[in-house]
Design a protein around this motif. Sequence first.
Motif: not given
Length: 370
Positions: A273-275, A285-289, A295-298
């Motif tokens: 995942a990516f935060l 970050g979130a847009k591309l994820a 899976p992502y969070a901001e």
Amino acid sequence: AYLSVAKKSNRSLILPLLIVVAVAAAGYGLSLIKNDTLSPSPTVFRQRRVVEKEGAAKPWYQNQPPPPELVRVEAQSIFPEISPKNSNGSPGEARRAYEEALPKEIYNPPAVPGRRKKKTAPPPASAGKSLPRWKKYAVKVAILPNKPKIALVIDDLGLDKLLTRRAIGLAGPVTLSFMSYAGGLKRQTAAAKKAGHELFLHLPMEPDSKTVDPGPNVLLTGLGEKELLRRLRWGLASFKGYVGVNNHMGSRFTRDRQGMTLVLGELKRRGLAFLDSRTAAKTLGAKLARRMGVPYAERNIFIDNDGDPAAIRARLLETERFAEKNGVAIAIGHPRRNTLDVLKPWLAGIAAKGFQLVPLSAVLSVPGPP
């Protein structure tokens, strides 16, 4: 006659006495040398040989904890080459900061059609199919309905061992993100996992400012794909058992589409995942994820932009209000003494206030197949 004989006898004794004093002084001097009082010890000689061999002292992040606050000094640019052997300034010079100035805004992401939040603990693996790593290493919690959720992330961990131990000792589950270039990561992350916390990897990315030091193998916008991938994989190999990655600094790199696409592609391949720490308003970050199915969070709020305890308590109150209004709040803090001092009682009372503390994996946005 008697006095004359006495004077001659005294003069004859002076030379032997001087010899005895000289011998005693020499013996004392030898004992000092033996005890390293007047000469460097073998350890000092070894240190000198190391310095002469390597050509410079070790950088600060290898032999001492990071500065507790930002060091706002102008320094010669460290880009584009950074490696563990580079020294962070000459001896006696002020150290450069290991963190860039962080945004003070409270970020509320716009609603995204079709986005779904992960509401429950990861399901068991189906027969013949393994879980992705982010689910495999997630800390399992029973989600309590109708309670606002707070995911607390402490990053920059691993450099200062004492403060890292204090962070591990916090009541959890807290999401602990360890710096890729810290030492002793296997032991430190094992202790964090044993304490019930969730693990993330804190990955250095290029900041806008060139007066801060993101550390070795930082991801830079000007690198070719091969070198960028090498540095990325170097960081990803730092330790095992983490759910995902969040960016250390990165106000410049997270705005770079090509670089972030490569990073997120590697995370997707590994099931991570990516935060997005959101160190820049125009981060991709979130847009591309979301587009790539990662899976992502901001991050919603940094709790310790201002290190004053009263300011930290005020930011935690804002975190509570954000969670009450939006259902979930993701807060990021750092291993600083004031931060940890304030967090200890706050965490002890969070459940009584009607909130549920959850690991970050419990509130990730999980996109459908791209």
